[in-house]
Write an enzyme that holds these catalytic residues in place. Structure first.
Site, PDB file in Angstrom:
ATOM      1  NE  ARG A 226      43.869  18.839  40.263  1.00 30.84           N
ATOM      2  CZ  ARG A 226      42.547  18.990  40.400  1.00 30.84           C
ATOM      3  NH1 ARG A 226      41.976  20.098  39.926  1.00 30.84           N
ATOM      4  NH2 ARG A 226      41.811  18.077  40.965  1.00 30.84           N
ATOM      5  CG  HIS A 227      50.871  23.260  34.302  1.00 31.97           C
ATOM      6  ND1 HIS A 227      50.911  23.953  33.106  1.00 31.97           N
ATOM      7  CD2 HIS A 227      51.883  23.760  35.072  1.00 31.97           C
ATOM      8  CE1 HIS A 227      51.910  24.828  33.144  1.00 31.97           C
ATOM      9  NE2 HIS A 227      52.514  24.737  34.323  1.00 31.97           N
ATOM     10  CG  ASP A 228      46.683  27.076  32.569  1.00 34.37           C
ATOM     11  OD1 ASP A 228      47.858  26.852  32.924  1.00 34.37           O
ATOM     12  OD2 ASP A 228      46.189  28.231  32.498  1.00 34.37           O
TER      13      ASP A 228
ATOM     14  CB  THR B 121      58.514  29.325  31.001  1.00 34.53           C
ATOM     15  OG1 THR B 121      57.946  28.980  32.265  1.00 34.53           O
ATOM     16  CG2 THR B 121      58.325  30.814  30.770  1.00 34.53           C
TER      17      THR B 121
ATOM     18  CG  HIS C 218      29.226  74.912  45.269  1.00 31.70           C
ATOM     19  ND1 HIS C 218      30.338  74.358  45.853  1.00 31.70           N
ATOM     20  CD2 HIS C 218      29.599  76.132  44.822  1.00 31.70           C
ATOM     21  CE1 HIS C 218      31.336  75.212  45.782  1.00 31.70           C
ATOM     22  NE2 HIS C 218      30.923  76.284  45.155  1.00 31.70           N
TER      23      HIS C 218
ATOM     24  CD  GLN D  37      57.797  31.408  35.774  1.00 33.36           C
ATOM     25  OE1 GLN D  37      56.675  31.373  36.258  1.00 33.36           O
ATOM     26  NE2 GLN D  37      58.732  30.513  36.049  1.00 33.36           N
TER      27      GLN D  37
ATOM     28  CB  SER E 123       8.645  53.179  37.148  1.00 37.43           C
ATOM     29  OG  SER E 123       8.155  52.668  38.375  1.00 37.43           O
TER      30      SER E 123
ATOM     31  NE  ARG F 295      54.274  33.756  38.343  1.00 43.94           N
ATOM     32  CZ  ARG F 295      53.540  33.402  37.283  1.00 43.94           C
ATOM     33  NH1 ARG F 295      53.944  32.453  36.488  1.00 43.94           N
ATOM     34  NH2 ARG F 295      52.392  33.980  37.056  1.00 43.94           N
TER      35      ARG F 295
ATOM     36  NE  ARG G  38      43.748  31.254  35.490  1.00 42.51           N
ATOM     37  CZ  ARG G  38      44.025  30.375  34.530  1.00 42.51           C
ATOM     38  NH1 ARG G  38      43.248  30.307  33.468  1.00 42.51           N
ATOM     39  NH2 ARG G  38      45.073  29.579  34.626  1.00 42.51           N
TER      40      ARG G  38
END
EC number: 4.3.2.2
Length: 498
Positions: free
Chosen positions: A85-87, A111, A173, A255, A303, A343, A352
């Site tokens: 669960r951590h890319d 990190t 206009h 971070q 069309s 963060r 992403r």
């Protein structure tokens, strides 16, 4: 059901930005291959710098990392991410699997934001090929190609120069107003795009690298690695920053780099979107008036129901995508406002999506607008007819002045023209006929002293003021100098896949 899916299958959702609109080159920039290859490059640069500064990292470990930059096992990485669960850690493990000697020093002291944030900045920076060793498929390689925007400006500049003297009815206009020229109107478009070009360059040139900062931005882990040597930590940050092609890095980060950077980048793109939307709306309105058209292919269908139609589909596409581009700046605005302390992770999923979509959308908009600008068609006879319909009313002041010079009374002439103008207007509005004001003036003996001057008084070019001179000065003083650095890339043509 698990998130994601096979993007290549027809029964799985694919973003239209990638499948229909954005260029293959831009899609590659935001592909998993390019992203994770860049992560590995960053890990290599970090290891090289750490070795140079004295950490026990061997040449064999460095060479092993170099040899496996492109050897990415995407299946293994996906399985690792599902498990962990951590890319980032999934790719640390996957890189380490093919680099067993170097596995222990990959990501040393770093990190997740070391690769995540710095990769985002590399993509936002315009120096990918010029200063980085990361392969890129084309030489003109800025995430929003500055060269691409310059080409649009160049095509429109050619168009404006060629039609600098062509009178056309001005509109305020969306009501008939004083005459301008087709080239002068085009310069209004160019001026906005020149501002966008300058802003994109400014933001790109102002970008700073996050660099090597550690978990909360204090560089504590690196200070420990180098046994309290401040100078080496500073050198490490500087060396990796330079390897990535940046002139400077942030001194202060949490971070992450401050998310206000994303606001700056997307604000410029949103502003570009507004410019393109205005330009293409003008083209769509002019197409309705039959004065100008975008390119229309020989076998193109306007069309499905009405075969005669020539809908401005390219300009409509630009407007549609530009609206999406303009809305995307709201994401980083809100993200930056809720980044608690050093963060919080609620920026991740949002970034992403919105960052990639902003660049892909800008790419699609610019490519489409370049295609439009390379094939704009003008219909001078239609323009001339519309001028003839409105010019008699606009010429009344000149006629009054000519009559006064010939010895007439300004008030008497004004009343005569007022009556004739209302009669002519009734013919146009109530009977659907042509404006016959000049014919009425020619038939009125009161105006006989100036009958011979009417052709000169009604010459459209005498109503455009300094429009043509303004076009020439604007192009020479502002546009051409701005485009000069991009002369080598001006020949690239824009092609639309769909």
């Amino acid at each position: 059901m698990a998130a994601g899916g096979d993007r290549g299958l027809p029964d799985a959702y694919r973003s239209p930005l990638a499948s229909r609109y954005a260029s293959p080159e831009m899609c590659f920039v935001f592909s998993d291959r390019y992203k994770f290859r860049t992560w590995r490059q960053l890990w290599l640069w970090l290891a090289e710098a750490e070795q140079t500064l004295g950490l026990p990292i061997t040449d064999e470990q460095i060479q092993e990392m170099k040899s496996n930059l492109d050897n990415i096992d995407f299946k293994m990485a996906a399985e690792e991410e599902k498990r962990l669960r951590h890319d980032v850690m999934a790719h640390v493990h996957t890189f380490g699997h093919c680099c067993p000697q170097a596995a222990g020093i990959i990501h040393l002291g770093a990190t997740s934001c070391f690769v995540g944030d710095n990769t985002g900045l590399i993509l936002s920076n315009g120096f990918i090929t010029a200063h980085c060793s990361i392969p890129f498929p084309i030489t003109d390689s800025s995430p929003v190609s500055v060269s691409q925007l310059a080409r649009v400006i160049s095509r429109l500049a050619d168009f404006a120069k060629e039609r600098a003297n062509l009178p056309t009815l001005g509109f305020t206009h969306f009501q008939p107003a004083q005459l301008t020229t087709v080239g002068k109107r085009c310069c209004l478009w160019i001026q906005d795009l020149c501002m966008d070009l300058q802003n994109v360059k400014r933001v790109r040139d102002d970008l700073r690298f996050r660099g090597v900062k550690g978990t909360t931005g204090t560089q504590a882990s690196f200070l420990q690695l180098f046994e309290g040597d401040d100078h080496k930590v500073e050198q490490l940050d500087k060396m990796v920053t330079e390897k990535a092609g940046f002139k400077r890095a942030f001194i202060i980060t949490g971070q992450t780099y401050t998310r206000k950077v994303d606001i700056e980048v997307l604000s410029v793109l949103a502003s570009l979107g507004a410019s393109v939307h205005k330009i293409c709306t003008d083209i769509r309105l002019l197409a309705n008036l039959k004065e100008m058209e975008e390119p229309f292919e020989k076998q193109q269908i306007g069309s499905s129901a009405m075969p005669y139609k020539r809908n401005p589909m390219r300009s409509e596409r630009c407007c549609s995508l530009a609206r999406h581009l303009m809305t995307l700046v709201m994401d980083p605005l809100q993200t930056a406002s809720v980044q608690w302390f050093e963060r919080t992770l609620d920026d991740s999923a949002n970034r992403r999506i919105c960052l990639a979509e902003a660049f892909l959308t800008a790419d699609a908009v610019l490519n489409t607008l370049q295609n439009v600008s390379e094939g704009l068609v003008v219909y001078p006879k239609v323009i001339e007819r519309r001028i003839r319909q409105e010019l008699p009313f606009m010429a009344t002041e000149n006629i009054i002045m000519a009559m006064v010079k010939a010895g007439g009374s300004r008030q008497d002439c004004h009343e005569k023209i007022r009556v004739l103008s209302q009669q002519a207007a009734a013919v146009v509005k109530q009977e659907g006929g042509d404006n016959d004001l000049i014919e009425r003036i020619q038939a009125d003996a009161y105006f006989s002293p100036i009958h011979s001057q009417l052709d000169r008084l009604l010459d459209p070019s005498s109503f455009t003021g300094r429009a043509s001179q303004q076009v020439q000065r604007f192009l020479e003083e502002e546009v051409y100098p701005l485009l000069k650095p991009y002369e080598s890339v001006m020949r690239v043509k824009a092609e639309l896949c769909l």
